[in-house]
Design a protein around this motif. Structure first.
Motif, PDB file in Angstrom:
ATOM      1  N   ALA A   1      39.909  15.754  47.064  1.00 19.02           N
ATOM      2  CA  ALA A   1      41.217  15.566  47.699  1.00 19.02           C
ATOM      3  C   ALA A   1      41.876  16.919  47.969  1.00 19.02           C
ATOM      4  CB  ALA A   1      42.116  14.698  46.827  1.00 19.02           C
ATOM      5  N   LEU A   2      41.748  17.854  47.024  1.00 22.62           N
ATOM      6  CA  LEU A   2      42.338  19.180  47.229  1.00 22.62           C
ATOM      7  C   LEU A   2      41.671  19.882  48.399  1.00 22.62           C
ATOM      8  CD1 LEU A   2      42.715  20.557  43.582  1.00 22.62           C
ATOM      9  CD2 LEU A   2      44.441  19.506  45.025  1.00 22.62           C
ATOM     10  N   ARG A   3      40.376  19.735  48.480  1.00 19.17           N
ATOM     11  CA  ARG A   3      39.644  20.431  49.534  1.00 19.17           C
ATOM     12  C   ARG A   3      39.783  19.783  50.892  1.00 19.17           C
ATOM     13  NH1 ARG A   3      33.680  21.620  47.151  1.00 19.17           N
ATOM     14  NH2 ARG A   3      34.068  23.720  46.363  1.00 19.17           N
TER      15      ARG A   3
ATOM     16  N   PHE B   1      46.223  15.776  32.092  1.00 15.86           N
ATOM     17  CA  PHE B   1      45.431  16.493  33.088  1.00 15.86           C
ATOM     18  C   PHE B   1      45.942  16.188  34.504  1.00 15.86           C
ATOM     19  CE2 PHE B   1      42.111  15.348  36.159  1.00 15.86           C
ATOM     20  CZ  PHE B   1      41.698  16.606  36.551  1.00 15.86           C
ATOM     21  N   LEU B   2      46.192  14.912  34.769  1.00 14.21           N
ATOM     22  CA  LEU B   2      46.682  14.506  36.095  1.00 14.21           C
ATOM     23  C   LEU B   2      48.015  15.179  36.400  1.00 14.21           C
ATOM     24  CD1 LEU B   2      46.130  10.664  36.478  1.00 14.21           C
ATOM     25  CD2 LEU B   2      45.133  12.501  37.851  1.00 14.21           C
ATOM     26  N   LEU B   3      48.858  15.197  35.387  1.00 14.50           N
ATOM     27  CA  LEU B   3      50.173  15.790  35.551  1.00 14.50           C
ATOM     28  C   LEU B   3      50.048  17.240  36.000  1.00 14.50           C
ATOM     29  CD1 LEU B   3      53.188  15.361  35.179  1.00 14.50           C
ATOM     30  CD2 LEU B   3      52.934  16.136  32.831  1.00 14.50           C
ATOM     31  N   GLU B   4      49.109  17.937  35.382  1.00 19.37           N
ATOM     32  CA  GLU B   4      48.904  19.337  35.721  1.00 19.37           C
ATOM     33  C   GLU B   4      48.460  19.478  37.176  1.00 19.37           C
ATOM     34  OE1 GLU B   4      46.535  21.178  32.649  1.00 19.37           O
ATOM     35  OE2 GLU B   4      45.925  22.686  34.133  1.00 19.37           O
ATOM     36  N   VAL B   5      47.515  18.640  37.579  1.00 20.84           N
ATOM     37  CA  VAL B   5      47.035  18.711  38.956  1.00 20.84           C
ATOM     38  C   VAL B   5      48.157  18.370  39.933  1.00 20.84           C
ATOM     39  CG1 VAL B   5      45.440  17.728  40.640  1.00 20.84           C
ATOM     40  CG2 VAL B   5      44.685  18.112  38.299  1.00 20.84           C
ATOM     41  N   LEU B   6      48.906  17.309  39.617  1.00 17.32           N
ATOM     42  CA  LEU B   6      49.965  16.865  40.525  1.00 17.32           C
ATOM     43  C   LEU B   6      51.094  17.887  40.608  1.00 17.32           C
ATOM     44  CD1 LEU B   6      50.352  13.050  39.687  1.00 17.32           C
ATOM     45  CD2 LEU B   6      48.932  14.137  41.408  1.00 17.32           C
ATOM     46  N   SER B   7      51.204  18.728  39.601  1.00 14.94           N
ATOM     47  CA  SER B   7      52.280  19.715  39.608  1.00 14.94           C
ATOM     48  C   SER B   7      51.913  20.944  40.425  1.00 14.94           C
ATOM     49  CB  SER B   7      52.633  20.150  38.188  1.00 14.94           C
ATOM     50  OG  SER B   7      52.840  19.033  37.387  1.00 14.94           O
ATOM     51  N   GLY B   8      50.631  21.277  40.443  1.00  8.46           N
ATOM     52  CA  GLY B   8      50.274  22.542  41.061  1.00  8.46           C
ATOM     53  C   GLY B   8      49.446  22.458  42.326  1.00  8.46           C
ATOM     54  N   TRP B   9      48.755  21.363  42.529  1.00  6.50           N
ATOM     55  CA  TRP B   9      47.844  21.242  43.667  1.00  6.50           C
ATOM     56  C   TRP B   9      46.817  22.343  43.729  1.00  6.50           C
ATOM     57  CZ3 TRP B   9      47.562  16.730  44.359  1.00  6.50           C
ATOM     58  CH2 TRP B   9      48.688  15.911  44.468  1.00  6.50           C
ATOM     59  N   SER B  10      46.400  22.744  42.547  1.00 10.57           N
ATOM     60  CA  SER B  10      45.441  23.819  42.521  1.00 10.57           C
ATOM     61  C   SER B  10      44.677  23.719  41.205  1.00 10.57           C
ATOM     62  CB  SER B  10      46.237  25.113  42.684  1.00 10.57           C
ATOM     63  OG  SER B  10      45.696  26.135  41.928  1.00 10.57           O
ATOM     64  N   VAL B  11      43.386  23.894  41.264  1.00 10.40           N
ATOM     65  CA  VAL B  11      42.600  23.889  40.029  1.00 10.40           C
ATOM     66  C   VAL B  11      41.697  25.106  40.032  1.00 10.40           C
ATOM     67  CG1 VAL B  11      42.564  21.388  39.806  1.00 10.40           C
ATOM     68  CG2 VAL B  11      40.708  22.527  41.001  1.00 10.40           C
ATOM     69  N   SER B  12      41.423  25.581  38.833  1.00 12.42           N
ATOM     70  CA  SER B  12      40.523  26.724  38.817  1.00 12.42           C
ATOM     71  C   SER B  12      39.191  26.316  38.203  1.00 12.42           C
ATOM     72  CB  SER B  12      41.187  27.888  38.107  1.00 12.42           C
ATOM     73  OG  SER B  12      40.744  27.954  36.786  1.00 12.42           O
ATOM     74  N   ILE B  13      38.137  26.699  38.890  1.00 11.20           N
ATOM     75  CA  ILE B  13      36.787  26.453  38.408  1.00 11.20           C
ATOM     76  C   ILE B  13      36.263  27.803  37.937  1.00 11.20           C
ATOM     77  CG2 ILE B  13      34.478  25.693  39.073  1.00 11.20           C
ATOM     78  CD1 ILE B  13      35.741  24.008  41.247  1.00 11.20           C
ATOM     79  N   PRO B  14      36.051  27.955  36.643  1.00 13.27           N
ATOM     80  CA  PRO B  14      35.743  29.280  36.103  1.00 13.27           C
ATOM     81  C   PRO B  14      34.627  29.981  36.876  1.00 13.27           C
ATOM     82  CG  PRO B  14      35.937  27.654  34.341  1.00 13.27           C
ATOM     83  CD  PRO B  14      36.093  26.907  35.622  1.00 13.27           C
ATOM     84  N   GLU B  15      33.576  29.255  37.231  1.00 13.53           N
ATOM     85  CA  GLU B  15      32.430  29.894  37.867  1.00 13.53           C
ATOM     86  C   GLU B  15      32.634  30.169  39.349  1.00 13.53           C
ATOM     87  OE1 GLU B  15      32.426  27.008  36.308  1.00 13.53           O
ATOM     88  OE2 GLU B  15      31.061  27.050  34.595  1.00 13.53           O
ATOM     89  N   LEU B  16      33.612  29.506  39.956  1.00 12.54           N
ATOM     90  CA  LEU B  16      33.737  29.611  41.421  1.00 12.54           C
ATOM     91  C   LEU B  16      35.070  30.158  41.908  1.00 12.54           C
ATOM     92  CD1 LEU B  16      32.123  26.359  42.881  1.00 12.54           C
ATOM     93  CD2 LEU B  16      31.215  28.676  42.962  1.00 12.54           C
ATOM     94  N   GLY B  17      36.096  30.029  41.090  1.00  7.64           N
ATOM     95  CA  GLY B  17      37.415  30.483  41.529  1.00  7.64           C
ATOM     96  C   GLY B  17      38.391  29.334  41.661  1.00  7.64           C
ATOM     97  N   THR B  18      39.529  29.636  42.289  1.00  9.45           N
ATOM     98  CA  THR B  18      40.608  28.647  42.357  1.00  9.45           C
ATOM     99  C   THR B  18      40.556  27.881  43.678  1.00  9.45           C
ATOM    100  OG1 THR B  18      41.950  30.082  40.978  1.00  9.45           O
ATOM    101  CG2 THR B  18      43.109  28.369  42.185  1.00  9.45           C
TER     102      THR B  18
END
Ligand SMILES: Nc1ncnc2c1ncn2[C@@H]1O[C@H](COP(=O)(O)OP(=O)(O)OP(=O)(O)O)[C@@H](O)[C@H]1O
Ligand SMILES: [Mg+2]
Length: 292
Positions: free
Chosen positions: A125-127, A148-165
């Protein structure tokens, strides 16, 4: 289609066959305009999931669905690495390289490549946004997942350690649904606009049947809805939702029924009533309901 007013929302949803009342249309209008997630609660079969589908159809964007269940965790919502394929890749690397020449760092880096990433609904969904993200039956997930959902809904951004944000260019339209098997946390609710979807009134439910099943006559639709609406006040173990109304009408139409009589109603009750205790009870009361 532009959602410039609650009336415009009614019209837009209506064009997909979804018939919203003014209260629902207003909260949809506001959630859209204010870019807030919409939290829908209500009895089963009252059109919560269908609303998200209709919104995606109206906006002509993909509907990305996250079905929640007991034990769901972030990796099922966000992303995972395709472990079997990573192993295969590693084997291939080893086979293709002479002994001692495989650089472990390089090899490891190549494992965490986009092509081994399994994007789950929230990441997709973010992508892919603009999109509608449906977080369905969130009450089945646990507290931790809600956080976890709250965090996503607050920022619209997630970081994947191996790939970036990964950040959404346009925040997706988010619809959360709950059958209220447990109460959600205030923090999550605070992020959302909330609406309780009730069973539709008689007229609107007839219109829903006619909209979803144009082949069913007005007369039959009215009869079916008339009985179903009475069933809802019978204190059944499982009161029928709109889904059951549609099923019943569909079943009767398939049998070539044009006029609902007592015998046919009793014979086809399995489309509407799904508990034995309810069936016994309804059969006894059916003649009263059909008369009324
Ligand atoms: N207002 C409506 N307009 C048109 N169709 C509707 C409406 N409400 C419900 N329906 C239809 O009723 C059926 C059940 O709706 P849906 O699956 O969205 O219910 P739900 O609230 O998500 O139920 P559950 O809680 O069991 O998941 C679907 O076929 C849906 O299209
Ligand atoms: Mg649903």
């Amino acid at each position: 289609m532009e959602l410039t007013s609650p009336d415009a929302v009614v019209a837009a949803l209506g064009s997909t066959g979804y018939l919203a009342d003014d209260d629902l249309a207003t909260v949809v209008y506001l959630a859209h305009g204010m870019q807030r997630p919409l939290l829908l609660e209500g009895e089963p079969g009252t059109g919560k999931t269908a609303l998200a589908e209709a919104l995606a159809a109206v906006a002509d964007v993909p509907l990305i669905r996250l079905q929640c269940y007991e034990g769901i965790d972030a990796s099922q919502a966000l992303y995972d690495w395709d472990f079997p394929r990573q192993i295969l890749h590693l084997r291939t690397l080893e086979a293709a390289t002479k002994a001692g020449e495989l650089d472990p760092n390089e090899a490891e880096k190549s494992l965490f490549d986009e092509r081994f990433l399994l994007a789950r609904p929230v990441l997709r969904a973010l992508r892919e946004s603009p999109a509608v993200l449906l977080v369905d039956e969130v009450d089945r997930a646990d507290d931790e997942f809600e956080a976890f959902l709250l965090e996503v809904l607050s920022g619209w951004s997630v970081s994947i350690p191996e790939l970036g944000t990964v950040t959404a260019g346009t925040p997706p339209t988010v619809v959360l649904t709950s059958n209220r098997t447990r109460e959600l946390h205030d923090a999550l609710k605070r992020r959302c606009l909330y609406h309780w979807i009730d069973h539709p009134g008689l007229e609107r439910e007839v219109a829903i049947v006619r909209s979803r099943l144009p082949e069913v006559s007005q007369r039959l639709a009215e009869q079916v809805v008339g009985v179903v609406q009475q069933l809802r006040s019978e204190e059944l173990l499982k009161p029928p939702g709109v889904a059951e109304t549609l099923d019943w009408a569909r079943a009767l139409h398939r049998l070539g029924v044009e006029e609902l009589d007592l015998e046919t109603a009793a014979r086809t009750l399995g489309a509407v009533v799904k508990y034995r205790e309810d069936t016994d009870r309804v059969k006894q009361a059916l003649d009263r309901m059909m008369a009324g």
